[in-house]
Write a protein that holds these residues in place. Structure first.
Motif, PDB file in Angstrom:
ATOM      1  N   HIS A  26       0.712  -1.278   0.125  1.00 59.80           N
ATOM      2  CA  HIS A  26      -0.123   0.014   0.157  1.00 59.80           C
ATOM      3  C   HIS A  26       0.996   1.203   0.142  1.00 59.80           C
ATOM      4  N   LEU A  27       0.470   2.335  -0.525  1.00 55.70           N
ATOM      5  CA  LEU A  27       0.925   3.602  -0.475  1.00 55.70           C
ATOM      6  C   LEU A  27       0.868   4.421   0.614  1.00 55.70           C
ATOM      7  N   GLN A  28       1.874   4.529   1.569  1.00 51.01           N
ATOM      8  CA  GLN A  28       1.829   5.138   2.776  1.00 51.01           C
ATOM      9  C   GLN A  28       1.540   6.591   2.407  1.00 51.01           C
ATOM     10  N   PRO A  29       0.402   7.153   3.606  1.00 52.33           N
ATOM     11  CA  PRO A  29       0.051   8.475   3.489  1.00 52.33           C
ATOM     12  C   PRO A  29       1.252   9.680   3.472  1.00 52.33           C
ATOM     13  N   LYS A  30       2.109   9.251   3.941  1.00 48.97           N
ATOM     14  CA  LYS A  30       3.347  10.135   4.161  1.00 48.97           C
ATOM     15  C   LYS A  30       4.031  10.162   2.813  1.00 48.97           C
ATOM     16  N   ILE A  31       4.097   8.794   2.261  1.00 42.84           N
ATOM     17  CA  ILE A  31       4.551   9.229   0.522  1.00 42.84           C
ATOM     18  C   ILE A  31       3.647   9.836  -0.143  1.00 42.84           C
ATOM     19  N   ARG A  32       2.524   9.338  -0.202  1.00 46.88           N
ATOM     20  CA  ARG A  32       1.703   9.792  -1.143  1.00 46.88           C
ATOM     21  C   ARG A  32       1.344  11.281  -1.317  1.00 46.88           C
ATOM     22  N   VAL A  33       1.319  11.898  -0.019  1.00 44.77           N
ATOM     23  CA  VAL A  33       1.105  13.415   0.009  1.00 44.77           C
ATOM     24  C   VAL A  33       2.666  14.107  -0.569  1.00 44.77           C
ATOM     25  N   VAL A  34       3.782  13.593  -0.283  1.00 42.09           N
ATOM     26  CA  VAL A  34       4.903  14.134  -0.839  1.00 42.09           C
ATOM     27  C   VAL A  34       5.100  13.979  -2.303  1.00 42.09           C
ATOM     28  N   VAL A  35       4.706  12.888  -2.852  1.00 45.57           N
ATOM     29  CA  VAL A  35       4.562  12.663  -4.339  1.00 45.57           C
ATOM     30  C   VAL A  35       3.587  13.493  -4.918  1.00 45.57           C
ATOM     31  N   ASP A  36       2.580  13.471  -4.285  1.00 48.80           N
ATOM     32  CA  ASP A  36       1.499  14.382  -4.960  1.00 48.80           C
ATOM     33  C   ASP A  36       1.678  15.841  -5.229  1.00 48.80           C
ATOM     34  N   GLU A  37       2.304  16.440  -4.059  1.00 51.58           N
ATOM     35  CA  GLU A  37       2.897  17.833  -3.880  1.00 51.58           C
ATOM     36  C   GLU A  37       3.846  17.996  -4.960  1.00 51.58           C
ATOM     37  N   ILE A  38       4.890  17.225  -4.934  1.00 52.13           N
ATOM     38  CA  ILE A  38       5.924  17.511  -5.797  1.00 52.13           C
ATOM     39  C   ILE A  38       5.677  17.436  -7.396  1.00 52.13           C
ATOM     40  N   THR A  39       4.755  16.428  -7.758  1.00 53.75           N
ATOM     41  CA  THR A  39       4.146  16.390  -9.091  1.00 53.75           C
ATOM     42  C   THR A  39       3.329  17.599  -9.453  1.00 53.75           C
ATOM     43  N   LYS A  40       2.528  17.781  -8.496  1.00 49.80           N
ATOM     44  CA  LYS A  40       1.629  19.080  -8.741  1.00 49.80           C
ATOM     45  C   LYS A  40       2.660  20.528  -9.212  1.00 49.80           C
ATOM     46  N   PHE A  41       3.535  20.639  -8.387  1.00 47.42           N
ATOM     47  CA  PHE A  41       4.269  21.525  -8.554  1.00 47.42           C
ATOM     48  C   PHE A  41       5.135  21.778 -10.031  1.00 47.42           C
ATOM     49  N   THR A  42       5.628  20.608 -10.417  1.00 44.84           N
ATOM     50  CA  THR A  42       6.314  20.508 -11.585  1.00 44.84           C
ATOM     51  C   THR A  42       5.595  20.556 -12.593  1.00 44.84           C
ATOM     52  N   HIS A  43       4.319  20.037 -12.497  1.00 43.72           N
ATOM     53  CA  HIS A  43       3.307  20.166 -13.827  1.00 43.72           C
ATOM     54  C   HIS A  43       2.754  21.459 -13.860  1.00 43.72           C
ATOM     55  N   ASN A  44       2.641  22.316 -12.830  1.00 47.92           N
ATOM     56  CA  ASN A  44       2.405  23.859 -12.773  1.00 47.92           C
ATOM     57  C   ASN A  44       3.525  24.684 -13.430  1.00 47.92           C
ATOM     58  N   LYS A  45       4.508  24.087 -13.536  1.00 50.24           N
ATOM     59  CA  LYS A  45       5.709  24.951 -14.212  1.00 50.24           C
ATOM     60  C   LYS A  45       6.275  24.478 -15.547  1.00 50.24           C
ATOM     61  N   PRO A  46       5.343  24.309 -16.414  1.00 50.37           N
ATOM     62  CA  PRO A  46       5.916  23.797 -17.690  1.00 50.37           C
ATOM     63  C   PRO A  46       7.113  24.538 -18.396  1.00 50.37           C
ATOM     64  N   GLU A  47       7.218  25.651 -18.178  1.00 47.92           N
ATOM     65  CA  GLU A  47       8.175  26.423 -18.631  1.00 47.92           C
ATOM     66  C   GLU A  47       9.376  26.026 -18.083  1.00 47.92           C
ATOM     67  N   LEU A  48       9.543  25.145 -17.037  1.00 46.12           N
ATOM     68  CA  LEU A  48      10.896  24.838 -16.273  1.00 46.12           C
ATOM     69  C   LEU A  48      10.983  23.317 -16.677  1.00 46.12           C
ATOM     70  N   PHE A  49      10.017  22.695 -16.700  1.00 44.33           N
ATOM     71  CA  PHE A  49      10.295  21.096 -17.000  1.00 44.33           C
ATOM     72  C   PHE A  49       9.569  20.485 -18.008  1.00 44.33           C
ATOM     73  N   PHE A  50       9.065  21.046 -18.976  1.00 40.45           N
ATOM     74  CA  PHE A  50       8.397  20.723 -20.126  1.00 40.45           C
ATOM     75  C   PHE A  50       8.850  21.634 -21.327  1.00 40.45           C
ATOM     76  N   LYS A  51       8.640  21.191 -22.575  1.00 37.47           N
ATOM     77  CA  LYS A  51       8.643  21.844 -23.715  1.00 37.47           C
ATOM     78  C   LYS A  51       7.540  23.063 -23.749  1.00 37.47           C
TER      79      LYS A  51
END
Length: 304
Positions: free
Chosen positions: A279-304
């Motif tokens: 199972h995905l521990q809550p402490k892992i899930r929340v960190v993964v979700d927040e990091i992923t949200k940040f990078t996808h909200n910054k396409p100019e930094l991490f995507f073409k």
């Protein structure tokens, strides 16, 4: 009959407290009971877990390896109990995170600070380094890794995007030394390199077919820190190959200029990884979700 789990709690508590006597006080049993429990554990495992002296106990190499596994077992039990006893899984406990030095400092650590404020029962253990840690043997819960991944059945990886490598220089450097127009021109310029474990003294550049090659650079300065490398480039010390997320602000402000576009633009993947569990521990899930949200909200930094 002793079970396979007998002695684990006594062993971990003795390590944390530094003695059998203090462990006994925490557990509410006698010191001799702790000693007997650990002795039975050592006999069952067939190894010595502690070097014992009259003043202290010190883990053997086998004890250090066993400690990592024991902490994992106890943490799993703690989190399973939390999942079963609460309707809403809440991030609690210690999470051990390893981050790339410059990237982690700039972008990931601020996210972790916000999460620590939001979830007071979430405890952080964060390291910054530019080597790939062995997550299993070093007891790391989650890492952010830049570069191609090795196959592993024990880890789960999620893409955060990629960094684009750009060759950059300051306007003052180009005014003084001229603009390189071909790859061969780099031999006549002052070049700066950062830290790269397998390809020290190389830049990743595109060949005539658009394929990525490690190109050897006659470098003037070696600066194994991203922020310091950017500062040196901005100050006019030479040409530098910089990741897009590091160069972005300086490019926008005109402090540096991207050059040699025909051979630049190599893309390097960025991932977040965590250990595979049932199972995905809550402490892992929340960190993964927040990091992923940040990078996808910054396409100019991490995507073409």
């Amino acid at each position: 009959m002793d079970s396979k789990f007998s002695g684990i709690l006594e062993f971990v508590t003795a390590v944390d407290q530094g003695s059998f006597t203090r462990a006994a006080e925490i557990l509410g049993i006698t010191g001799s009971a702790v000693g007997k429990s650990i002795h039975k554990l050592e006999k069952r495992l067939g190894v010595q877990l502690f070097h014992r002296t009259t003043r202290r106990i010190v883990l053997t190499s086998e004890g250090e390896a066993w400690l990592i596994s024991c902490r994992r077992i106890l943490e799993e039990l703690e989190h399973i109990e939390t999942l079963l006893s609460t309707e809403n899984a809440y991030p609690t406990g210690r999470i051990r995170i390893d981050l790339p030095t410059t990237f982690g400092r700039r972008y990931i650590f601020p996210i972790l600070l916000d999460l620590a404020q939001q979830y007071p029962q979430l405890n952080l253990s964060v390291t910054f380094q530019d080597r790939a840690v062995d997550m299993i043997s070093e007891g790391v819960d989650l890492v952010v890794r830049i570069g191609d991944l090795k196959d592993s059945t024990d880890l789960i990886a999620k893409s955060l995007g990629h960094q684009t490598l750009l060759v950059c220089a300051s306007p003052s450097y180009l005014e003084k030394n001229g603009h390189p127009t071909h790859k061969e021109d780099l031999k006549n310029h002052h070049c700066l390199i950062g830290w790269r474990s397998q390809y020290k003294g190389h830049w990743f550049l595109k060949n005539s077919l658009g394929e990525t090659e490690a190109y050897e650079i006659n470098y003037t300065h070696e600066i194994p820190d991203g922020d310091a490398l950017l500062s040196a480039c901005t100050a006019g010390l030479g040409l530098a190959q910089l990741p897009s997320w590091l160069a972005f602000d300086a490019l926008r402000e005109g402090k540096i200029i991207s050059i040699l576009p025909e051979i630049s633009g190599v893309e390097i993947p960025i991932h977040v990884l965590w250990q595979k569990r049932w199972h995905l521990q809550p402490k892992i899930r929340v960190v993964v979700d927040e990091i992923t949200k940040f990078t996808h909200n910054k396409p100019e930094l991490f995507f073409k």
